[in-house]
Design a protein around this motif. Sequence first.
Motif, PDB file in Angstrom:
ATOM      1  N   ASP A  51     -29.497   0.990  32.309  1.00  0.00           N
ATOM      2  CA  ASP A  51     -30.597   1.758  31.734  1.00  0.00           C
ATOM      3  C   ASP A  51     -30.890   1.310  30.300  1.00  0.00           C
ATOM      4  O   ASP A  51     -32.035   1.013  29.952  1.00  0.00           O
ATOM      5  N   ILE A  52     -29.848   1.232  29.472  1.00  0.00           N
ATOM      6  CA  ILE A  52     -30.059   0.913  28.058  1.00  0.00           C
ATOM      7  C   ILE A  52     -30.598  -0.497  27.890  1.00  0.00           C
ATOM      8  O   ILE A  52     -31.352  -0.786  26.955  1.00  0.00           O
ATOM      9  N   ARG A  53     -30.253  -1.408  28.801  1.00  0.00           N
ATOM     10  CA  ARG A  53     -30.736  -2.796  28.719  1.00  0.00           C
ATOM     11  C   ARG A  53     -32.036  -2.999  29.488  1.00  0.00           C
ATOM     12  O   ARG A  53     -32.504  -4.130  29.630  1.00  0.00           O
ATOM     13  N   GLU A  54     -32.599  -1.899  30.008  1.00  0.00           N
ATOM     14  CA  GLU A  54     -33.882  -1.951  30.723  1.00  0.00           C
ATOM     15  C   GLU A  54     -33.836  -2.945  31.884  1.00  0.00           C
ATOM     16  O   GLU A  54     -34.765  -3.713  32.106  1.00  0.00           O
ATOM     17  N   PRO A  68     -29.660   7.704  33.458  1.00  0.00           N
ATOM     18  CA  PRO A  68     -28.191   7.763  33.298  1.00  0.00           C
ATOM     19  C   PRO A  68     -27.746   7.689  31.846  1.00  0.00           C
ATOM     20  O   PRO A  68     -26.744   8.322  31.491  1.00  0.00           O
ATOM     21  N   TRP A  69     -28.428   6.903  30.996  1.00  0.00           N
ATOM     22  CA  TRP A  69     -28.040   6.856  29.589  1.00  0.00           C
ATOM     23  C   TRP A  69     -28.272   8.207  28.928  1.00  0.00           C
ATOM     24  O   TRP A  69     -27.392   8.735  28.240  1.00  0.00           O
ATOM     25  N   VAL A  73     -25.871  10.931  26.862  1.00  0.00           N
ATOM     26  CA  VAL A  73     -26.217  11.373  25.511  1.00  0.00           C
ATOM     27  C   VAL A  73     -26.262  12.899  25.449  1.00  0.00           C
ATOM     28  O   VAL A  73     -25.704  13.517  24.529  1.00  0.00           O
ATOM     29  N   ASP A  74     -26.912  13.517  26.417  1.00  0.00           N
ATOM     30  CA  ASP A  74     -27.041  14.975  26.412  1.00  0.00           C
ATOM     31  C   ASP A  74     -25.675  15.649  26.474  1.00  0.00           C
ATOM     32  O   ASP A  74     -25.413  16.634  25.761  1.00  0.00           O
ATOM     33  N   GLU A  75     -24.789  15.128  27.314  1.00  0.00           N
ATOM     34  CA  GLU A  75     -23.446  15.706  27.398  1.00  0.00           C
ATOM     35  C   GLU A  75     -22.695  15.495  26.094  1.00  0.00           C
ATOM     36  O   GLU A  75     -21.976  16.391  25.622  1.00  0.00           O
ATOM     37  N   VAL A 102     -28.282   3.747  18.725  1.00  0.00           N
ATOM     38  CA  VAL A 102     -28.178   4.389  17.415  1.00  0.00           C
ATOM     39  C   VAL A 102     -29.160   5.557  17.317  1.00  0.00           C
ATOM     40  O   VAL A 102     -28.814   6.659  16.863  1.00  0.00           O
ATOM     41  N   ASP A 103     -30.394   5.329  17.763  1.00  0.00           N
ATOM     42  CA  ASP A 103     -31.422   6.368  17.679  1.00  0.00           C
ATOM     43  C   ASP A 103     -31.115   7.556  18.578  1.00  0.00           C
ATOM     44  O   ASP A 103     -31.607   8.666  18.333  1.00  0.00           O
ATOM     45  N   SER A 104     -30.314   7.328  19.620  1.00  0.00           N
ATOM     46  CA  SER A 104     -29.939   8.436  20.505  1.00  0.00           C
ATOM     47  C   SER A 104     -29.009   9.424  19.813  1.00  0.00           C
ATOM     48  O   SER A 104     -28.886  10.576  20.250  1.00  0.00           O
ATOM     49  N   PHE A 105     -28.345   8.960  18.747  1.00  0.00           N
ATOM     50  CA  PHE A 105     -27.407   9.803  17.998  1.00  0.00           C
ATOM     51  C   PHE A 105     -27.779   9.751  16.513  1.00  0.00           C
ATOM     52  O   PHE A 105     -27.051   9.195  15.696  1.00  0.00           O
ATOM     53  N   PRO A 106     -28.935  10.301  16.150  1.00  0.00           N
ATOM     54  CA  PRO A 106     -29.463  10.116  14.783  1.00  0.00           C
ATOM     55  C   PRO A 106     -28.575  10.667  13.679  1.00  0.00           C
ATOM     56  O   PRO A 106     -28.659  10.196  12.538  1.00  0.00           O
TER      57      PRO A 106
END
Length: 383
Positions: A51-54, A68-69, A73-75, A102-106
């Motif tokens: 997912d993160i690597r598209e 899935p990514w 992150v939500d959990e 990085v942006d997923s965890f600002p």
Amino acid sequence: MSRRVFVHLGLPKTGTTYLQAALWSNKTRLRKAGVLVPGQGHRRHLLASLDIREDPRLSRRAGNIKNPWQDLVDEALAFDGDVLISHEFFGAAAPEHVQRMVDSFPDDELHAIVTARPLTELVASRWQEWIKNGGSLAIDDWPVRKAYDPVNEWGWGSFDLHDILKRWSQVLPRERIHVLPVDPGADDPEELWLRFCGVLGLDGSRFPAPSEVVNPSLGVVEVELMRRVTPHLTDFLTAGDRGRWVRGYLAEGGVLPESGERFRVGREAYEKQHLKRARKAVELIAEGGFDVRGDAALLEPRPLPDRRHPSEVSDAELVESAAQTIAAMLEDVRSISRERDELRRQLAEEEGLASTPGSADEDEPATWVRLSRSLNRLRRHGE
């Protein structure tokens, strides 16, 4: 203090299977100690890496493949503590993908953990894994594409330490990239686990590591035999089929002989490609800034070992290996057939379908249709 989010991205063949087994077996203990391993299992981290690597092939994966990514992150954001995500396919991520992490965890710190060996030590074992997953190129013609591609988890970008450190350090400060040099021939696996836990700020001795976990390795004859077989497996194209049948059954299911004879790459490929890439990684680390946990000298490239090249395997050796493999597979077919026949007999008794005197021959096809359906239901229930 801000939360720390650790992404363990391999490298492949550097004790990752062992470390991941230790992580998942200690999931509850780690959570109590303040480190969350999110998701229901290792496969969620695999899907998150796609997912993160598209990677467009995510859409062809079985099961829940929606976000899935973001699920991880939500959990993680709902947990009051540090987080650890682990899969070696993250290593192929491009800088923009690392930035997305990085942006997923600002409000938090993203860290990378890289377990590493010299590239000269990785190529032969990495090629073998590729063959076990359906590849067929000769060892010195691999990887398929020379240029970096973030969705090619088998290319240079997934295990070239220099390339990975350069990409990830474009986004992360070097001090947040933790490099753990590994010597599989000398290291006690538990010692690697202790160093790994040290990066997390934990005392690894509090978390029991499993017995040594290794990926089964093929000898030079067996891997060359597999390389010749895989082009004929034209109906085994999905990731599930390759994982379950090509790798799981043929390569690692005990039907191939186990010579265990290790092998080498070609001299020209070693000198013109592998050695240069390995030295560039050593030079980059020597510049400083990376958090090296262990002996950086372990990353120095070693001379080409005195072993056989896969091209030196004789036809006679391949025929003998193939003969033993066919014999082992025939034993499996017989065993499965006997189990099937016994299951059919039991189902016939349970459904009152056992033959009786005077039963009409024309009823037999319909009977076996019903038996087949019952057998399929039982199989689905078993899965």
